[in-house]
Structure formats: structure tokens, C-alpha cells
Design a protein around this motif. Structure first.
Motif, PDB file in Angstrom:
ATOM      1  N   ILE A 115       0.824  -1.204   0.000  1.00  0.00           N
ATOM      2  CA  ILE A 115       0.000   0.000   0.000  1.00  0.00           C
ATOM      3  C   ILE A 115       0.869   1.270   0.000  1.00  0.00           C
ATOM      4  O   ILE A 115       0.494   2.297  -0.564  1.00  0.00           O
ATOM      5  CB  ILE A 115      -0.992  -0.040   1.193  1.00  0.00           C
ATOM      6  CG1 ILE A 115      -2.215   0.782   0.876  1.00  0.00           C
ATOM      7  CG2 ILE A 115      -0.366   0.401   2.481  1.00  0.00           C
ATOM      8  CD1 ILE A 115      -3.108   0.122  -0.136  1.00  0.00           C
ATOM      9  N   ILE A 116       2.025   1.175   0.617  1.00  0.00           N
ATOM     10  CA  ILE A 116       2.936   2.327   0.624  1.00  0.00           C
ATOM     11  C   ILE A 116       3.625   2.443  -0.728  1.00  0.00           C
ATOM     12  O   ILE A 116       3.794   3.530  -1.275  1.00  0.00           O
ATOM     13  CB  ILE A 116       3.956   2.198   1.770  1.00  0.00           C
ATOM     14  CG1 ILE A 116       3.228   2.213   3.116  1.00  0.00           C
ATOM     15  CG2 ILE A 116       4.989   3.317   1.713  1.00  0.00           C
ATOM     16  CD1 ILE A 116       3.998   1.555   4.218  1.00  0.00           C
ATOM     17  N   ASN A 117       3.989   1.300  -1.281  1.00  0.00           N
ATOM     18  CA  ASN A 117       4.605   1.303  -2.604  1.00  0.00           C
ATOM     19  C   ASN A 117       3.659   1.912  -3.638  1.00  0.00           C
ATOM     20  O   ASN A 117       4.092   2.651  -4.533  1.00  0.00           O
ATOM     21  CB  ASN A 117       4.979  -0.129  -2.992  1.00  0.00           C
ATOM     22  CG  ASN A 117       5.882  -0.170  -4.195  1.00  0.00           C
ATOM     23  OD1 ASN A 117       6.949   0.431  -4.192  1.00  0.00           O
ATOM     24  ND2 ASN A 117       5.445  -0.853  -5.241  1.00  0.00           N
ATOM     25  N   GLU A 118       2.381   1.628  -3.490  1.00  0.00           N
ATOM     26  CA  GLU A 118       1.400   2.203  -4.414  1.00  0.00           C
ATOM     27  C   GLU A 118       1.389   3.731  -4.325  1.00  0.00           C
ATOM     28  O   GLU A 118       1.248   4.418  -5.338  1.00  0.00           O
ATOM     29  CB  GLU A 118       0.006   1.638  -4.126  1.00  0.00           C
ATOM     30  CG  GLU A 118      -0.183   0.248  -4.712  1.00  0.00           C
ATOM     31  CD  GLU A 118      -1.505  -0.394  -4.310  1.00  0.00           C
ATOM     32  OE1 GLU A 118      -1.624  -1.613  -4.497  1.00  0.00           O
ATOM     33  OE2 GLU A 118      -2.401   0.332  -3.797  1.00  0.00           O
ATOM     34  N   ALA A 119       1.542   4.247  -3.111  1.00  0.00           N
ATOM     35  CA  ALA A 119       1.574   5.709  -2.946  1.00  0.00           C
ATOM     36  C   ALA A 119       2.826   6.290  -3.613  1.00  0.00           C
ATOM     37  O   ALA A 119       2.762   7.347  -4.259  1.00  0.00           O
ATOM     38  CB  ALA A 119       1.536   6.077  -1.463  1.00  0.00           C
ATOM     39  N   ILE A 120       3.946   5.594  -3.463  1.00  0.00           N
ATOM     40  CA  ILE A 120       5.186   6.070  -4.101  1.00  0.00           C
ATOM     41  C   ILE A 120       4.993   6.115  -5.612  1.00  0.00           C
ATOM     42  O   ILE A 120       5.326   7.103  -6.273  1.00  0.00           O
ATOM     43  CB  ILE A 120       6.379   5.144  -3.752  1.00  0.00           C
ATOM     44  CG1 ILE A 120       6.622   5.090  -2.244  1.00  0.00           C
ATOM     45  CG2 ILE A 120       7.647   5.611  -4.475  1.00  0.00           C
ATOM     46  CD1 ILE A 120       7.659   4.044  -1.826  1.00  0.00           C
ATOM     47  N   GLU A 121       4.431   5.040  -6.161  1.00  0.00           N
ATOM     48  CA  GLU A 121       4.225   4.970  -7.614  1.00  0.00           C
ATOM     49  C   GLU A 121       3.239   6.046  -8.068  1.00  0.00           C
ATOM     50  O   GLU A 121       3.470   6.722  -9.071  1.00  0.00           O
ATOM     51  CB  GLU A 121       3.697   3.581  -8.008  1.00  0.00           C
ATOM     52  CG  GLU A 121       4.707   2.462  -7.817  1.00  0.00           C
ATOM     53  CD  GLU A 121       5.983   2.670  -8.634  1.00  0.00           C
ATOM     54  OE1 GLU A 121       5.895   3.199  -9.758  1.00  0.00           O
ATOM     55  OE2 GLU A 121       7.071   2.336  -8.122  1.00  0.00           O
ATOM     56  N   ALA A 122       2.148   6.221  -7.324  1.00  0.00           N
ATOM     57  CA  ALA A 122       1.115   7.181  -7.725  1.00  0.00           C
ATOM     58  C   ALA A 122       1.654   8.610  -7.742  1.00  0.00           C
ATOM     59  O   ALA A 122       1.237   9.428  -8.563  1.00  0.00           O
ATOM     60  CB  ALA A 122      -0.079   7.078  -6.774  1.00  0.00           C
ATOM     61  N   ASP A 123       2.586   8.920  -6.834  1.00  0.00           N
ATOM     62  CA  ASP A 123       3.097  10.291  -6.725  1.00  0.00           C
ATOM     63  C   ASP A 123       4.445  10.469  -7.407  1.00  0.00           C
ATOM     64  O   ASP A 123       5.082  11.515  -7.267  1.00  0.00           O
ATOM     65  CB  ASP A 123       3.242  10.686  -5.241  1.00  0.00           C
ATOM     66  CG  ASP A 123       1.890  10.853  -4.566  1.00  0.00           C
ATOM     67  OD1 ASP A 123       0.868  10.844  -5.287  1.00  0.00           O
ATOM     68  OD2 ASP A 123       1.853  10.976  -3.330  1.00  0.00           O
TER      69      ASP A 123
END
Lengths: 287, 266, 104
Positions: free
Chosen positions: B72-80
Motif C-alpha cells: 500500500i505504501i509502494n502504491e503511494a510512491i508509484e502514484a506520486d
């Protein structure tokens, strides 16, 4: 026989102390220790509890080269307080990795090898040991952006606690048959979950789940080598030559979540179950 | 053992109108919200009595929690990735321990927790403000996996807030001491203590906050915490992405001295 | 844990320094460094309380046989037997004679 003479005769890596291990891995004549034992940078917390300190706090930091490339080695002495991470020893490892990362930002391609023999946090320095491990982990993830960070778990102590998480962050993990790798030490699991869950005296059982061979066939480490100094040295060189892995093991969220999702909740767990579940060979595999 | 609801309470308090993500283990509460005008992802690990891993039913960080946090944190990194403003990541910390069990060890719980540490650390390096808000227990491997990689750690002042490397019974067994002896030592050795006052003396916290009702926060409580989180984001923006801010306390003088010597001799 | 100090007459101060052993169970760590000429100083930190006489006897026996070099010796003892202590001290003195055993 002196330690030096013994070092020259022996090929076992496990039998070597932390300083000898570091010396054996660095190019001949390149070993230079930082904050060596004669500086007596010792634990400020152990004497307050009536515990004798070791002059290097159980951690050897050595700079030198491997195949001519700048390398820093952090070696933990497993025979001092179980290789536990206190404030000083933890700061030595974290600080060395931080400086290696800084080197890379300044154009110097310093790499790191961690020789892990540790039960994790030194409970006599509890929260400062835990904080130091968080900083070691932070520094591994930072340095790993530039150069492979290689960890060797040779034995006999193994690698547990917060330092097993640090091992899981490394670019490459090398183990021997004598290595064990796990988050929680057997005694702690027995204490917390009961002897039916985990019998800390049942060595074959513990080895079957957390020993070096099992960790290798389940893809949780990268290389399984005999206890031979030259073979370990060669494996480290091979890993460095491979460069950074395409995707570190600790970033394979999707693959592991998928595999864990296939596990039947009530299915009893043993070594074979884990081997089947994490079987290598498929393209998403961890190996 | 009574299950702590503090993580969930503060998750709900800080994300009143947000919809928690679906498709995650029920033990992970995650949503995107705003702190003032700042985008933020709020993350909590909470008890789930139906957790498919029985040793992780009381809010422990186990296999699913470690890998799930990482995802879920990796997804935030990718999204931003291509955004100038990286959303803040707020870890609400109320974790009694990592999961202790045979299945956990066999399946490599250390690697699952590394998954979470990896993502939090990369998020911080990528420029996401990462803040740990300690509202209950912050124990051992669970704390390493959920919060300890934060740029700034904030703790609420309350007797139920405890930070340590191991529960008392186990720590006593491993160090060959009785629990009484352990407590006597903890009274004089700040890093061995479990309470917030001693922990704060180690310099690892950026701020401690008093609230009126930690388990039923008032509007004033919530506003105070939210403001503090926003101040932390601003403070991070003005500083570095590393953990250097934790080294200033007198009880960490050895940690500083080691780094000074290493730099001299490097 | 207690800290004990001992002094013995000694010869010349050697060059170099040596480290042997470690603070593991039943073992000890010995740091040997050049000292003031004519004087051997030992600083012992030991986990075993009430052992001053034992250390005194051991050192007396060792240094009666042969005049030691002038050294400052620091010992961190984790319950080593007299036999192990003697072995480590001899090992340390031997390493000092082998030039380059522990140089920075």
C-alpha cells in the motif's frame, strides 16, 4: 598458535572471529579498521548493569577493497552478548553504511558487506538498540540505491530479531548450512506462544524451518555455500559483479501476498509445505 | 488479552470522511485524506479476530500485515512518482508486537516485515513526509515495520503509550532476570524503560502531545493532533530525508560520537 | 562486576600493541599496549566478584618466571579459568613479538 597463524591454516569461515572474517574478505593488505578496539568506544549502558564490556562493543568496521573496489565491511562478533545490537555497535554499522551512501553521492562507489551473527536488539540497551536497528535498515535501503549491499549469515549464531529484517532488505543474502534466519528467536516464540506452538529445544524442527538450506530452497536467500572462506569470498565477488538486483526481495509484495493467499488457513505448516508454496521456477519467483 | 482499539479510533478520527481501501487484509486500515490542505495517506494496523493467521489476531504485525503495508505504501510512491507534492504517510502506531508463531517463522515473517520497512524507507527517500503517531504500544519488530522509518515520530502522552524491544516476560527470560529485577533496572537505565517519559529522553521523538481523552478523542484533541501532523510535514519540508534528527539527546551521545569518529577516520 | 588494578616490575617497553580473546562465556579479552619503562600495569574488569587474590596469584606466578615487558594491559574477563587467562596472556605477549600482529 597465534590467531594469525590459525587464520592462515584454517579454511573455515565460521571459526573466524569478526575481525579475522573482515580481514579474510578484503584484498590483502587493504584492511583498515575504523574505531578499533584500542579506542575503547564501549557500551555506556552495560557497566551500569554490572556487565563486562568488550573494547569494540562486538562490532568491527573495516574499510578496504574487494577486487580493487572500495568496500566497507561491518562484522558482528557473535560470541559477545550473542552478537546483540547495542547503542555503540549499532551506531558503528549504521554510521558506516550512511558514509558509504554519502560516498556514492560524491562519486565514490563504496560498497558494503555485512557479516551478521546476531540475536537482534541487546535487551540491556533495549530502546537504543531498536533505534539503531531502524537506522541500519534506513541506511541499507539508502545505500542499496547505488550499490549492492551483501549480507553473509555464516553461523553459529544466526540472524534474528530486527537484524533479520535488516537482512531481508539487503540486495543479496549468502548463508551456510550452519546459518539460521528468523524474526523471533525460538525461546521468545515459546515464551509468547507456548511450547506446543514452538519447542525451543527441538533443534531439528527449528533447523528444518529456519536453517540455511531451507531458506535457500524456499528462495528467501540467494546463495547457499559451504563453510569455506574462499568459497564465501568468491560468492561475494560474484554477487558484486551481478550488480544491483532487478527487484529486491523486500519489494516483491505482490508475489508473496499471492503465495500467502494460496495457503489453507488450517493447513499445518512444515518445511515441505513452505517449499511447495514458495517453489522457485515460476517467472514471478523470488529467486 | 483485551484488544486495543486505539489504532482504529485515531484512524477514524484523522480521516472522518474518507473511505478505507478495500482489498486489503482486515487488519490494515488505509485511506487517503487531507491534513489541512495537505494530501495524506493514513495507515493503521488493527486487531482482526478473523485474521487467517491466528497469531496475528490482536493487532500484531504478521505476514499479511508486513507485505500489505509494503504494497500500500509502494502504491503511494508509484502514484506520486511524477508529482511535486508527495502525499504524507501517517502511520498510526498501536502495535503490541510482531506475530510470534511457527507459521510466521516458516513463511519468513522477517521478509514480510522487511517489505514494510523497505516501502516506508523508500517513501521517505522519495520525498514523502513520513510521520509516525504513537497512540498505544510501539513494540519491537512491529514498530520497526510500522512507523520507525518515519522522518518524525510523535507520541501522545498517556500511560498506555509504551515503546520497547520486547515484552517484559520474554525480556526477563532472555536476559536471565526476573521481571522484578528487570523493572528495577528499567527505573535507572532509560533505554530499558517502557514508559514514554524515559523514551522521550532518548531524543527519538520529535514531539509529545497531551490529549484529554485518548480513547474517545474530543474535537480539540483531534485538532491538536492534526495541527501537529501538519507542523511535522512543514518541518520535514525544511529538512532532510534521513533520520539525523533523532541524534540530539544527551542519552544518545555515544551514537553521535561513533558517527563523528567514523567520519574522521573514513 | 569489579575492577582491579595490579603493578609488577618490568623490562623495556615493546613497540606495537596486541589484542587477543573476546568477552565470550569463559573467555576474556586482553589489550596489550606499550607502557612506562620498567612497569607492567594491569587493569582487570571481571564479571566474577571477590577474585582479587586469584588474579594476584596468577600474575605473580607468571611474572616471577620471566620479567614481563613494560605494558599497560587491560583485561575484560567473562569468567575465564586461570588456565584460559594464562593462555590468553601468553598469546598476547607472543603476538607482540610477532611484529605487525595488530597495527593500524
Amino acid at each position: 598458535m597465534t590467531d594469525t597463524a590459525r587464520l592462515l591454516q584454517s579454511r573455515s569461515f565460521i571459526e573466524l572471529g569478526a575481525r579475522q572474517r573482515a580481514r579474510a574478505l578484503l584484498d590483502q593488505g587493504s584492511f583498515r579498521e575504523l574505531i578499533g578496539p584500542f579506542e575503547r568506544m564501549m557500551s555506556p549502558w552495560l557497566p551500569k548493569q554490572g556487565i563486562v564490556t568488550q573494547a569494540d562493543d562486538g562490532v568491527v568496521i573495516a574499510k578496504g577493497t574487494i577486487e580493487g573496489q572500495p568496500t566497507v565491511i561491518a562484522a558482528i562478533e557473535g560470541s559477545f552478548q550473542g552478537g546483540s545490537m547495542g547503542e555503540v555497535g549499532g551506531a558503528k554499522i549504521a554510521g558506516a553504511l550512511e558514509l558509504a551512501a554519502e560516498d556514492n553521492r560524491n562519486g565514490i562507489p563504496t560498497r558494503a558487506v555485512l557479516l551478521l551473527e546476531t540475536g537482534g536488539v541487546r535487551l540491556q540497551e533495549a530502546n537504543l538498540g531498536l533505534a539503531a536497528i531502524a537506522e541500519i535498515q534506513a541506511a541499507i535501503v539508502d545505500l542499496r540505491q547505488y550499490q549492492p549491499v551483501i549480507a553473509v549469515i555464516a553461523g553459529p549464531v544466526g540472524c534474528f530479531g530486527g537484524m533479520s529484517i535488516a537482512a531481508g532488505l539487503c540486495s543479496y543474502l549468502i548463508v551456510t548450512q550452519e546459518a539460521r534466519l528468523g524474526l523471533n528467536g525460538p525461546q521468545v516464540i515459546e515464551q509468547e506462544a507456548g511450547i506446543e506452538e514452538y519447542d525451543s529445544r527441538d533443534r531439528p524442527f527449528i533447523w528444518s524451518l529456519t536453517g540455511g538450506e531451507q531458506r535457500h530452497v524456499t528462495g528467501l536467500v540467494d546463495a547457499y555455500v559451504p563453510d569455506d572462506t574462499e568459497t564465501i569470498h568468491a560468492q561475494i565477488r560474484t554477487c558484486f559483479r551481478q550488480g544491483k538486483p532487478a527487484l529486491e526481495r523486500s519489494r516483491r509484495y505482490a508475489w508473496f501476498l499471492d503465495r500467502l493467499g494460496r495457503l489453507e488457513p488450517e493447513q499445518p505448516i512444515d518445511a515441505v509445505t513452505v517449499r511447495d508454496l514458495y517453489a522457485a521456477g515460476d517467472e514471478g519467483g523470488v529467486k | 488479552m483485551t484488544l486495543s482499539t486505539r489504532g482504529l479510533i485515531w484512524f477514524n478520527a484523522l480521516s472522518p470522511n474518507a473511505k478505507p481501501f478495500e482489498g486489503l487484509p482486515a487488519s490494515l486500515k488505509v485511506c487517503d485524506t487531507t491534513l489541512g490542505s495537505l494530501p495524506a495517506r493514513v495507515i493503521a494496523v488493527v486487531p482482526d479476530e478473523q485474521n487467517p493467521f491466528p497469531r496475528a489476531r490482536c493487532g500484531e504485525v504478521g505476514l499479511l500485515e508486513g507485505w500489505g503495508l509494503g504494497r500500500i505504501i509502494n502504491e503511494a510512491i508509484e502514484a506520486d512518482r511524477d508529482h511535486d507534492t508527495k502525499r504524507a504517510l501517517v502511520a498510526i502506531i498501536d502495535v503490541p508486537s510482531q506475530a510470534y508463531g511457527r507459521r510466521e517463522e516458516a513463511l519468513g515473517i522477517h521478509q514480510a516485515l522487511a517489505g514494510a520497512v523497505d516501502a516506508y524507507a523508500r517513501a521517505r527517500l522519495a520525498g514523502h513526509p513520513v510521520i509516525g503517531l504513537i497512540v498505544g504500544k510501539a513494540m519491537s519488530g512491529a514498530f520497526l515495520a510500522h512507523g520507525y522509518q518515519a522522518n518524525r515520530l510523535i507520541a501522545l502522552r498517556d500511560p498506555g503509550v509504551e515503546v520497547h524491544a520486547m515484552g517484559k516476560a520474554s525480556a526477563a527470560r532472555i536476559t536471565l532476570r526476573s521481571v522484578d529485577e528487570l523493572e528495577a533496572l528499567a527505573a535507572n537505565i532509560p533505554p530499558m524503560a517502557y514508559d514514554l517519559h524515559n523514551y522521550a529522553s532518548l531524543g527519538l521523538l520529535w514531539e509529545t502531545l497531551s490529549v484529554e481523552r485518548i480513547e474517545r478523542p474530543t474535537e480539540g484533541d483531534i485538532n491538536r493532533v492534526s495541527e501537529c501532523l501538519q507542523q511535522a510535514v512543514a518541518d520535514i519540508a525544511a529538512g532532510s530525508h534521513d533520520l539525523r534528527g533523532r541524534l540530539d539527546a544527551s542519552n544518545r551521545s555515544a551514537s553521535r560520537q561513533v558517527r563523528e569518529k567514523l567520519l574522521e577516520q573514513w | 562486576m569489579e575492577t582491579l588494578k595490579f603493578e609488577f616490575p618490568a623490562g623495556q617497553s615493546p613497540r606495537g600493541r596486541a589484542l587477543v580473546g573476546g568477552v565470550g562465556s569463559g573467555d576474556l579479552e586482553v589489550l596489550l599496549e606499550p607502557g612506562e619503562a620498567g612497569m607492567l600495569r594491569l587493569n582487570v574488569v571481571t564479571s566474577v566478584n571477590g577474585s582479587a587474590a586469584r588474579w594476584q596469584n596468577l600474575f605473580e606466578r607468571m611474572f616471577r618466571e620471566q620479567t614481563p615487558p613494560a605494558l599497560n594491559i587491560e583485561i575484560h574477563d567473562f569468567g575465564a579459568t586461570p588456565g584460559v587467562v594464562r593462555l590468553r596472556l601468553e598469546q598476547g605477549l607472543e603476538e607482540l613479538q610477532l611484529e605487525g600482529a595488530f597495527h593500524d
